[in-house]
Design a protein around this motif. Sequence first.
Motif: not given
Length: 390
Positions: A89-102, A107-112
């Motif tokens: 079970i994983t909480t809805l998320r959105h990316d804050v930053s990415t570098d290609g490896r991690r 956390f978010a509350d928007d399914w889309r």
Amino acid sequence: MVERLEAPWMQREDLAGLVAALGPGKARHVGGSVRDTLLGLPVKDIDMATVLRPEAVIERLKAAGIRSVPTGIEHGTVTAVLPGGPVEITTLRHDVSTDGRRATVAFADDWREDAARRDFTINALYADPLTGEIFDWFGGRDDLDARRVRFIGDARQRIREDHLRILRYFRFQARFGSVPADGEAESACAELAATLKGLSRERVGMETMNLLGLPDPGPTVMRMAQLGVLAVILPEADPEGLTALVTAETSQRHQADAIRRLAALLPAQPALAEHVASRFRLSAAQKKRLATAAARDGAPADPRALAYRIGREPALDRLLIEGADTSPLNGWDVPRLPLKGGEIVARGVGAGPEVARVLRTVEDAWIAEGFPGAARVDALLDEVLSEGSA
């Protein structure tokens, strides 16, 4: 018309208890379980997404008497341990930053919004666990029907977020994709193939082995070679060898085997095989098997003799890679030589190197004669001893 997901696994009593514990409208099935159900495939793992924070998930499960394990709580994942199998079970998320490896996520509350950060449209399908209603914001349902593996949004951006998505794309293409493949996806993978060099060898090795374990990865691996992707992760590979092996496995009804297929991609050089095994972070047993397969020098004249000397599984590896007949090993158990060193000493041979020489000579003759019984082994021992005393 609203499409609804229906499947026997959705009727599990323990799963209903989990959904009730989380609360109505708080969680949805997502990813592979939805995708595979729509394709009529067996569902192995069940994943859920939720608007609840991880701490709230743990509290609600505890209140319902459901054991939980914080398997990836920093990324919002809690595993519910159920009688019918674990559920992530994983909480809805959105990316804050990415570098290609991690990625750093919030956390978010928007399914889309949660769906938009996933890799492929066919993996961004959600289903309400109570009503079965399917939620699809990016055309994943149509892509499933067309057997099209397509990145969500801009393919290059998705890959820059996580370079491993290149290999995931080819794995999903081998499993679900049609021909021709999505042109934008292939173009992006080819353009950004060099980014795979920045990933850990273990991640690359694991994803590569997952691809090789599929029923027929041959055409996909060939395409990876044509696009320049294979040369980045496995420059030693010859995809023609894999194609021939899959043909041999299929015609002789052998199960797919990732280690054997990796061996078929590599030249017959044990030292190189060991190097690749280390690079992919394979286990000691897998490294040994890969090196043994690489010691091949053409189709063996006697498959049973080969199996006796190196083991049944390694013998099958060599036979299949060489395109040789494996039927002599069907239903045949590798025997043990019915002769011990003590028996040779009892016949008057002094303990030491001579015992080993006699034992080896008898064994060679026993193998050459097709593994006869104990009486013939005694006769062979008499012959060897008489020759030695002549």
